[in-house]
Scaffold this motif. Structure first.
Motif, PDB file in Angstrom:
ATOM      1  N   ALA A  11     -11.144   6.888  -5.081  1.00  0.00           N
ATOM      2  CA  ALA A  11     -11.718   6.372  -3.838  1.00  0.00           C
ATOM      3  C   ALA A  11     -10.684   5.498  -3.144  1.00  0.00           C
ATOM      4  O   ALA A  11      -9.775   4.965  -3.779  1.00  0.00           O
ATOM      5  CB  ALA A  11     -12.990   5.573  -4.117  1.00  0.00           C
ATOM      6  N   SER A  12     -10.843   5.343  -1.850  1.00  0.00           N
ATOM      7  CA  SER A  12      -9.919   4.497  -1.106  1.00  0.00           C
ATOM      8  C   SER A  12     -10.134   3.034  -1.478  1.00  0.00           C
ATOM      9  O   SER A  12     -11.243   2.607  -1.802  1.00  0.00           O
ATOM     10  CB  SER A  12     -10.099   4.692   0.397  1.00  0.00           C
ATOM     11  N   SER A  13      -9.040   2.284  -1.440  1.00  0.00           N
ATOM     12  CA  SER A  13      -9.099   0.840  -1.728  1.00  0.00           C
ATOM     13  C   SER A  13      -8.157   0.125  -0.769  1.00  0.00           C
ATOM     14  O   SER A  13      -7.247  -0.594  -1.182  1.00  0.00           O
ATOM     15  CB  SER A  13      -8.716   0.561  -3.182  1.00  0.00           C
ATOM     16  N   ASP A  14      -8.393   0.335   0.506  1.00  0.00           N
ATOM     17  CA  ASP A  14      -7.483  -0.196   1.521  1.00  0.00           C
ATOM     18  C   ASP A  14      -7.493  -1.723   1.541  1.00  0.00           C
ATOM     19  O   ASP A  14      -8.553  -2.358   1.456  1.00  0.00           O
ATOM     20  CB  ASP A  14      -7.884   0.311   2.902  1.00  0.00           C
ATOM     21  N   TRP A  15      -6.304  -2.281   1.668  1.00  0.00           N
ATOM     22  CA  TRP A  15      -6.198  -3.693   2.009  1.00  0.00           C
ATOM     23  C   TRP A  15      -6.568  -3.849   3.478  1.00  0.00           C
ATOM     24  O   TRP A  15      -6.021  -3.163   4.343  1.00  0.00           O
ATOM     25  CB  TRP A  15      -4.774  -4.185   1.843  1.00  0.00           C
ATOM     26  N   VAL A  16      -7.477  -4.749   3.767  1.00  0.00           N
ATOM     27  CA  VAL A  16      -7.810  -5.099   5.148  1.00  0.00           C
ATOM     28  C   VAL A  16      -7.811  -6.619   5.230  1.00  0.00           C
ATOM     29  O   VAL A  16      -8.630  -7.285   4.591  1.00  0.00           O
ATOM     30  CB  VAL A  16      -9.183  -4.544   5.577  1.00  0.00           C
TER      31      VAL A  16
ATOM     32  N   PHE B 232      -3.828  -8.811  12.337  1.00  0.00           N
ATOM     33  CA  PHE B 232      -4.548  -8.161  11.238  1.00  0.00           C
ATOM     34  C   PHE B 232      -3.675  -7.069  10.648  1.00  0.00           C
ATOM     35  O   PHE B 232      -2.710  -6.609  11.260  1.00  0.00           O
ATOM     36  CB  PHE B 232      -5.922  -7.633  11.674  1.00  0.00           C
ATOM     37  N   TYR B 233      -4.037  -6.646   9.421  1.00  0.00           N
ATOM     38  CA  TYR B 233      -3.168  -5.752   8.652  1.00  0.00           C
ATOM     39  C   TYR B 233      -4.036  -4.849   7.785  1.00  0.00           C
ATOM     40  O   TYR B 233      -5.042  -5.282   7.211  1.00  0.00           O
ATOM     41  CB  TYR B 233      -2.253  -6.601   7.768  1.00  0.00           C
ATOM     42  N   VAL B 234      -3.631  -3.577   7.703  1.00  0.00           N
ATOM     43  CA  VAL B 234      -4.304  -2.604   6.848  1.00  0.00           C
ATOM     44  C   VAL B 234      -3.241  -1.823   6.082  1.00  0.00           C
ATOM     45  O   VAL B 234      -2.238  -1.404   6.673  1.00  0.00           O
ATOM     46  CB  VAL B 234      -5.180  -1.626   7.661  1.00  0.00           C
ATOM     47  N   ALA B 235      -3.437  -1.629   4.784  1.00  0.00           N
ATOM     48  CA  ALA B 235      -2.588  -0.746   3.985  1.00  0.00           C
ATOM     49  C   ALA B 235      -3.490   0.263   3.296  1.00  0.00           C
ATOM     50  O   ALA B 235      -4.492  -0.113   2.666  1.00  0.00           O
ATOM     51  CB  ALA B 235      -1.784  -1.528   2.955  1.00  0.00           C
ATOM     52  N   HIS B 236      -3.139   1.538   3.404  1.00  0.00           N
ATOM     53  CA  HIS B 236      -3.963   2.597   2.827  1.00  0.00           C
ATOM     54  C   HIS B 236      -3.601   2.802   1.360  1.00  0.00           C
ATOM     55  O   HIS B 236      -2.443   3.003   1.007  1.00  0.00           O
ATOM     56  CB  HIS B 236      -3.759   3.896   3.596  1.00  0.00           C
ATOM     57  N   GLN B 237      -4.629   2.790   0.496  1.00  0.00           N
ATOM     58  CA  GLN B 237      -4.423   2.863  -0.947  1.00  0.00           C
ATOM     59  C   GLN B 237      -5.590   3.599  -1.602  1.00  0.00           C
ATOM     60  O   GLN B 237      -6.642   3.787  -0.983  1.00  0.00           O
ATOM     61  CB  GLN B 237      -4.317   1.438  -1.527  1.00  0.00           C
ATOM     62  N   TYR B 238      -5.390   3.978  -2.862  1.00  0.00           N
ATOM     63  CA  TYR B 238      -6.441   4.611  -3.650  1.00  0.00           C
ATOM     64  C   TYR B 238      -6.604   3.904  -4.992  1.00  0.00           C
ATOM     65  O   TYR B 238      -5.641   3.378  -5.575  1.00  0.00           O
ATOM     66  CB  TYR B 238      -6.104   6.082  -3.939  1.00  0.00           C
ATOM     67  N   ASP B 239      -7.837   3.925  -5.492  1.00  0.00           N
ATOM     68  CA  ASP B 239      -8.133   3.637  -6.896  1.00  0.00           C
ATOM     69  C   ASP B 239      -8.391   4.959  -7.602  1.00  0.00           C
ATOM     70  O   ASP B 239      -9.128   5.813  -7.082  1.00  0.00           O
ATOM     71  CB  ASP B 239      -9.392   2.765  -7.039  1.00  0.00           C
TER      72      ASP B 239
END
Length: 289
Positions: free
Chosen positions: A215-220, A274-281
């Motif tokens: 699943a996605s685990s984005d930093w927001v 603001f900042y978003v990084a796209h990530q997965y778990d």
């Protein structure tokens, strides 16, 4: 060593807590034995210990390995104190046999060492934990090393695995060029992979075990009013520093980068950035063999 890295790792704790997928976490806890043997590679300041405890993992053995001696010293000093403060009534014993300390029935040890070498030396581990780590090392080396360390049916948990999205706002004209240069600079480093999340999923799907959850685990990270939660202003400052370091060292200069960076830092100071990084778990279970 300065205090820059420990503070960054501590500052990102609240960011990680928001980002972690509950669905993947719940699948992990459903499969984890009551007193697991846990090996964390790239353990940093040891924040996974209180996180695991907050999830109900209060028995077993935890071993955290990190290459940075200063970080390990920090973890050994700070983590028992914060656990003692946070877990009122829970016994935290320093200098326990075969551990740096114990908290309730969980023994905890932090070690200086190479993470991949630690995997090579480990056997019959119930859980390998590799948070924000899989994009830092060659997946061709990491995946088989993780599986060899697991017991049959053991679990590998890869939270906060970067997957190629770096977004700052409000939007500026140079955003796309900066993101492209930043990612190219990361990919140029040996073993690094800005799309590690999807590539890790592909490799795990090719193994004999099962990719149980993803699943996605984005930093927001965003301001509330003009303020940031916890120490997240410092976290964002360090992210901008990482971007500056990477883009400034790139072979091809990014036109207008100095102006872009100055604007972003001004936005951070005034509580607009603001900042978003796209990530997965990802959660993997090794084959029953």
């Amino acid at each position: 060593m300065t205090h820059a890295r420990p503070r960054y790792l501590e500052a990102k704790r609240s960011v990680d807590d928001r980002a972690l997928s509950r669905r993947v976490r719940n699948r992990l806890l459903e499969r984890l034995p009551a007193d697991p043997r846990v090996l964390e590679i790239g353990c940093g300041t040891g924040v996974s210990v209180p996180r695991l405890r907050s999830w109900g993992v209060d028995a077993g053995q935890y071993r955290g390995v990190d290459t940075d001696e200063g970080i390990v010293v920090f973890a050994r000093d700070v983590r028992p104190k914060t656990l003692r403060y946070a877990d009122d009534g829970v016994e935290v014993e320093p200098d326990a046999p075969d551990a740096d300390f114990t908290v309730a029935d969980l023994s905890v040890r932090f070690e200086v060492g190479d993470a991949l070498a630690a995997l090579d030396d480990a056997t019959d581990v119930d859980l390998v934990l590799a948070g924000a780590f899989a994009d830092l090392v060659p997946l061709s080396r990491l995946v088989p090393a993780v599986e060899s360390a697991l017991r049959p049916g053991g679990l590998a948990y890869f939270p906060i695995t970067f997957d190629g999205g770096t977004i700052f706002g409000p939007a500026l004209p140079g955003d796309d060029a900066v993101e492209r240069a930043y990612h190219e600079a990361i990919d140029a480093r040996p073993g690094r992979d800005v799309r590690a999340g999807r590539h890790l999923a592909e490799r795990l799907n090719d193994r004999d075990g099962d990719l149980l959850a993803m699943a996605s685990s984005d930093w927001v990270v965003r301001p509330h009013g003009s303020e940031y939660p916890a120490d997240e202003r410092h976290f964002l400052s360090r992210i901008l520093g990482f971007v500056e370091e990477a883009v400034s060292a790139a072979d091809r200069p990014v036109q207008g980068f100095d102006s872009w960076l100055a604007t972003r830092r001004e936005q951070l100071a005034t509580g607009e950035l603001f900042y978003v990084a796209h990530q997965y778990d990802l959660l993997y279970r090794s084959a029953e063999r």
